[in-house]
Design a protein around this motif. Structure first.
Motif, PDB file in Angstrom:
ATOM      1  N   GLU A 190      -9.171   2.037  11.976  1.00  0.00           N
ATOM      2  CA  GLU A 190      -8.101   1.930  10.998  1.00  0.00           C
ATOM      3  C   GLU A 190      -7.199   0.791  10.860  1.00  0.00           C
ATOM      4  O   GLU A 190      -7.118   0.143   9.858  1.00  0.00           O
ATOM      5  CB  GLU A 190      -7.295   3.438  10.588  1.00  0.00           C
ATOM      6  CG  GLU A 190      -8.230   4.388  10.121  1.00  0.00           C
ATOM      7  CD  GLU A 190      -7.441   5.670  10.041  1.00  0.00           C
ATOM      8  OE1 GLU A 190      -6.225   5.714  10.264  1.00  0.00           O
ATOM      9  OE2 GLU A 190      -7.942   6.516   9.173  1.00  0.00           O
ATOM     10  N   ARG A 191      -6.621   0.453  12.054  1.00  0.00           N
ATOM     11  CA  ARG A 191      -5.709  -0.547  12.176  1.00  0.00           C
ATOM     12  C   ARG A 191      -6.450  -1.990  12.031  1.00  0.00           C
ATOM     13  O   ARG A 191      -6.286  -2.823  11.321  1.00  0.00           O
ATOM     14  CB  ARG A 191      -4.958  -0.679  13.513  1.00  0.00           C
ATOM     15  CG  ARG A 191      -3.839  -1.496  13.419  1.00  0.00           C
ATOM     16  CD  ARG A 191      -2.786  -1.680  12.607  1.00  0.00           C
ATOM     17  NE  ARG A 191      -1.933  -2.695  12.641  1.00  0.00           N
ATOM     18  CZ  ARG A 191      -0.536  -2.540  13.475  1.00  0.00           C
ATOM     19  NH1 ARG A 191      -0.504  -1.255  14.000  1.00  0.00           N
ATOM     20  NH2 ARG A 191       0.125  -3.442  13.418  1.00  0.00           N
ATOM     21  N   GLU A 200      -7.127  -2.463   8.386  1.00  0.00           N
ATOM     22  CA  GLU A 200      -6.201  -2.712   7.780  1.00  0.00           C
ATOM     23  C   GLU A 200      -5.884  -4.201   7.486  1.00  0.00           C
ATOM     24  O   GLU A 200      -5.461  -4.862   6.659  1.00  0.00           O
ATOM     25  CB  GLU A 200      -4.938  -1.781   7.927  1.00  0.00           C
ATOM     26  CG  GLU A 200      -3.736  -2.152   7.214  1.00  0.00           C
ATOM     27  CD  GLU A 200      -3.843  -1.982   5.518  1.00  0.00           C
ATOM     28  OE1 GLU A 200      -2.815  -2.625   4.954  1.00  0.00           O
ATOM     29  OE2 GLU A 200      -4.748  -1.172   5.169  1.00  0.00           O
ATOM     30  N   ARG A 241      -8.432  -6.267   5.922  1.00  0.00           N
ATOM     31  CA  ARG A 241      -8.077  -5.886   4.429  1.00  0.00           C
ATOM     32  C   ARG A 241      -6.870  -6.941   3.926  1.00  0.00           C
ATOM     33  O   ARG A 241      -7.083  -7.941   3.202  1.00  0.00           O
ATOM     34  CB  ARG A 241      -7.787  -4.705   3.897  1.00  0.00           C
ATOM     35  CG  ARG A 241      -7.735  -4.685   2.518  1.00  0.00           C
ATOM     36  CD  ARG A 241      -6.993  -3.373   2.197  1.00  0.00           C
ATOM     37  NE  ARG A 241      -5.771  -3.098   2.698  1.00  0.00           N
ATOM     38  CZ  ARG A 241      -4.678  -3.563   2.225  1.00  0.00           C
ATOM     39  NH1 ARG A 241      -4.738  -4.315   0.867  1.00  0.00           N
ATOM     40  NH2 ARG A 241      -3.329  -3.519   2.620  1.00  0.00           N
ATOM     41  N   GLN A 242      -5.960  -6.996   4.634  1.00  0.00           N
ATOM     42  CA  GLN A 242      -5.133  -7.852   4.597  1.00  0.00           C
ATOM     43  C   GLN A 242      -5.091  -9.224   4.662  1.00  0.00           C
ATOM     44  O   GLN A 242      -4.680 -10.229   3.911  1.00  0.00           O
ATOM     45  CB  GLN A 242      -3.516  -7.529   5.417  1.00  0.00           C
ATOM     46  CG  GLN A 242      -3.054  -6.207   5.270  1.00  0.00           C
ATOM     47  CD  GLN A 242      -1.760  -5.779   6.269  1.00  0.00           C
ATOM     48  OE1 GLN A 242      -1.805  -6.467   7.216  1.00  0.00           O
ATOM     49  NE2 GLN A 242      -1.068  -4.767   6.195  1.00  0.00           N
TER      50      GLN A 242
END
Length: 758
Positions: free
Chosen positions: A106-107, A110, A113-114
């Motif tokens: 998940e990290r 993320e 995505r950023q």
């Protein structure tokens, strides 16, 4: 080959995990049920990690199933030497590994995505490319579409077009040299150049990048960022243009200060402005007030007979709707961005095209409210002038207009000075032979006077020059209020406001006389002077005093006449009242009462006149209210049963109008009070009076029972209404009757003028 753990369809993922779980069941059966020994649980980490990467928190179901499998198998057939606690710890370890895998996945997603969001929102294009002539792209951010009009798929690996092909042909070599210099020195490079977008538009871009090197300092690729700076370039260009205009304004202003010849000033101004931005043509035209022509005064540039071959005006004809004509008429800058397509430029289009004129601006040459002409500038570029440049050029045009004004003023001053020099002797002759005393003052002291002054005051020139008007001629020079009043007249005259007043003056021998004094400010030889013209009006004042006395006596006499007429009419009214008391016939007595009210109406006019400040007119509203109030008191035992409502303008009328209109009101109100309402019944009477232009509009109405339906008020035997019709004709008016809801009379008449007397 790139490894992507997230590739594959959802169905394939489920099948793969199911296969791994089946393998785990088989291993457990083989090692556990066969009694071989410890279960080979390291294999269980493979489905655990894969499931948590693919489904994240939902994937924790897989390690949970594997933990339950171990525990159940241990409970069913325990291992020798392996207790339940060890299998529980192993199950927990599976779940912890799965949880850590979920958190890391998940990290990572993320962060990815950023990074993707950041790259997508950058105001430009990030890239990684090869150092070849095509600048072959390995990666470009999504900002490439907004920058170039091409998508990342079209640019990467030169699938549709190479980035080098988007660079302006004139800038390709420049970009290559700058990048190679940075690469050779292993330093970052920066450069500005132009690109051609997918829709064939030209943009300015700024690029910054650097080389990516291996451990052996070998170049792997280039990475950098490219952003659009077209707007900044435009601003820089605009600033450059505006700076050139400001420089021209400075040069023209310096020229205005030095150059006093108007034609030479115009010629040099045109030359300066033409060189501002290498304009095609600049000319100055002056207005002709007689025929609305614009007459060329100076020009500079590629003209070749242009002004001789065309007609330019500032009227409403087609020739007056060009740049110069519109600028003069509207008193503001007028820009034509495309002379070819602008319909208002049609009369000059062919001649302008021959000379390469594409756009123009014209500015009015004006000072305050006066327009002297226009300044016109032509460019070979379309849309060459913007609003900021127009503002600066308008300031320049205003400076030129101010210069024209000053040159005109200086020219007139020279003419005046010449005229003054040639007419000085004539002035002195007129000055000395004037019928009135003329005295010139400066700083409140006499500096010159004519011969009439000496005769009027009985003094010599030496006794007058150098003295102040207060101490020499005024009998009130010790009076503080008189001195302040005289000083007020003097200060106003010095401020340029001519003063005319009467003043009691004193001659040298002490004799007093009245003078009419006129004070005017004079500007002689750069000094501020005051000219006093004094006329002896003693005889006129004596005559005026006699006339005022005579007028006062006539006014007193006229008031007395009105007073006596009013008294006589009141006596007649009283006699009618006394006479009516001895009459038993009610009808005859009513006739006497009506006559009495008519006499009172006329008497009241004379009463208002002698009480008025103006003996020729009375305040009509006050007269009507007094008249109606008297009628209500006369005809009603209880006046409170009638509600009187009025809407009357403040109007003044003379006796010729007041008497007949007062009798009309008397007759109509009397008729309402006698016949409109039932006995002892309540009612309402309305009176409306307005001045509409030269007409007076009078409306009188009641809410009573009204007249019969077939009643003709113009043909009736009633004396009162006959009198109303007759009086309306006397007033040259018109009368209308509305009998639908009570009774309303509407009368329109004019105020009668006094009959002319011989």
């Amino acid at each position: 080959m790139k490894l992507d753990l997230n590739s594959g369809s959802e169905l394939n993922r489920i099948g793969f995990i199911s296969l791994l779980l089946l393998s785990s069941f088989i291993l457990t059966y083989y090692f556990h049920l066969q009694g071989i020994g410890h279960v080979f649980t390291h294999f269980f980490y493979l489905p655990t990690i894969m499931a948590c990467i693919w489904w994240r928190r939902k994937g924790l179901l897989v390690p949970s199933i594997l933990a339950i499998l171990l525990i159940i198998s241990n409970l069913m057939i325990p291992f020798s030497g392996v207790n339940l606690t060890e299998d529980l710890l192993r199950g927990v370890m599976f779940i912890l590994v799965g949880l850590v895998t979920v958190l890391l996945t998940e990290r990572f997603q993320e962060t990815e995505r950023q990074l993707s969001t950041l790259m997508s929102n950058l105001p430009g294009m990030a890239y990684r490319c090869k150092n070849d002539e095509d600048w072959t792209m390995k990666f470009v951010s999504e900002g490439c579409y907004e920058l170039t009009g091409y998508t990342s798929k079209e640019l990467v690996k030169n699938k549709k077009i190479s980035y080098s092909s988007t660079i302006h042909p004139d800038d390709v070599e420049k970009v290559w040299n700058v990048v190679q210099l940075g690469v050779s020195s292993q330093k970052p490079f920066k450069t500005t150049y132009r690109i051609i977008t997918a829709d064939s538009k030209e943009k300015y871009v700024w690029e910054q990048g650097c080389g990516i090197y291996s451990d052996k300092r070998e170049l792997i690729s280039l990475e950098g960022f490219i952003t659009d700076i077209t707007n900044r370039k435009k601003v820089e260009q605009e600033v450059k243009h505006l700076n050139s205009v400001l420089k021209s304004i400075r040069n023209v202003n310096q020229l205005i200060v030095k150059e006093k010849n108007r034609d030479e000033l115009f010629r040099r101004v045109c030359n300066i402005l033409r060189k501002t931005r290498d304009f095609k043509f600049v000319w100055i035209g002056l207005v002709n007030e007689e025929n609305f022509d614009i007459v060329p005064a100076a020009s500079s540039g590629f003209e070749e007979g242009y002004l001789d071959s065309i007609e330019i005006t500032w009227d409403d004809s087609p020739e007056g709707n060009g740049p110069s004509g519109m600028a003069i008429k509207n008193r503001k800058p007028h820009i034509m961005r495309n002379l070819i397509h602008d319909p208002n430029f049609k009369p000059w289009k062919d001649e302008a095209l021959k000379r390469g004129f594409s756009s123009s601006i014209a500015l009015p040459l004006m000072h305050e409210k006066m327009v002297y002409g226009s300044l016109a500038i032509y460019s070979e570029e379309f849309d060459a002038f913007n609003s900021e440049e127009a503002v600066l050029l308008m300031e320049l045009a205003e400076d030129i207009g101010f210069a024209i004004h000053n040159l005109n003023v200086e020219s007139k001053q020279r003419e005046m000075e010449e005229s003054l020099r040639t007419s000085e002797e004539k002035y002195r002759t007129l000055f000395d032979n004037a019928d009135d005393a003329i005295i010139i003052m400066k700083d409140n002291r006499f500096v010159d006077c004519n011969s009439k002054t000496l005769d009027m005051y009985g003094a010599s020139r030496g006794e007058i020059i150098g003295e102040t008007p207060h101490t020499l001629f005024s009998p009130h020079h010790q009076d503080k209020k008189s001195r302040e009043k005289a000083l007020k007249y003097i200060n106003r005259a010095l401020d340029g406001i001519p003063q005319v007043f009467e003043w009691e003056l004193r001659k040298k021998d002490g004799a007093l006389f009245y003078g009419e004094v006129k004070l005017n400010n004079l500007n002689l030889e750069g000094g501020n002077y005051l000219m006093a013209v004094v006329r002896d009006i003693t005889e006129r004042k004596i005559a005026e005093d006699q006339i005022k006395l005579s007028l006062h006596e006539k006014e007193v006499l006229l008031r007395e006449i009105h007073h006596r007429v009013k008294n006589n009419l009141q006596i007649i009214s009283s006699l009618l009242n006394l006479q009516s008391r001895g009459i038993d016939n009610e009808e005859v007595r009513e006739i006497f009462k009506e006559s009495q009210t008519r006499v009172k109406a006329m008497a009241m006019v004379h009463e208002k006149l002698y009480q008025s400040n103006d003996l020729s007119k009375i305040q009509f509203k006050d007269y009507i209210l007094s008249l109606v109030g008297n009628l209500i008191q006369t005809y009603l035992k209880d006046p409170s049963i009638i509600a009187l409502k009025t809407d009357i303008d403040e109007i003044y009328v003379d006796i010729n109008t007041a008497v007949p209109s007062g009798l009309i009101i008397t007759e109509i109100i009397s008729n309402s009070l006698k016949h409109a309402f039932p006995e002892e019944g309540a009612g309402e009477i309305n009176i409306f009076l307005r001045r509409e232009g030269s007409d007076l509009v009078l409306k009188i109405s009641d809410n009573g029972k009204g007249f019969p339906g077939d009643f003709d008020f113009r043909n009736t035997g009633t004396l009162g209404l006959q009198l109303v019709n007759s009086l309306v004709e006397q007033l040259e008016g018109k009368i209308e009757l509305d009998n639908t809801n009570g009774v309303e009379f509407r009368i329109i008449f004019k105020e009668l003028e006094y009959a002319k007397r011989n």
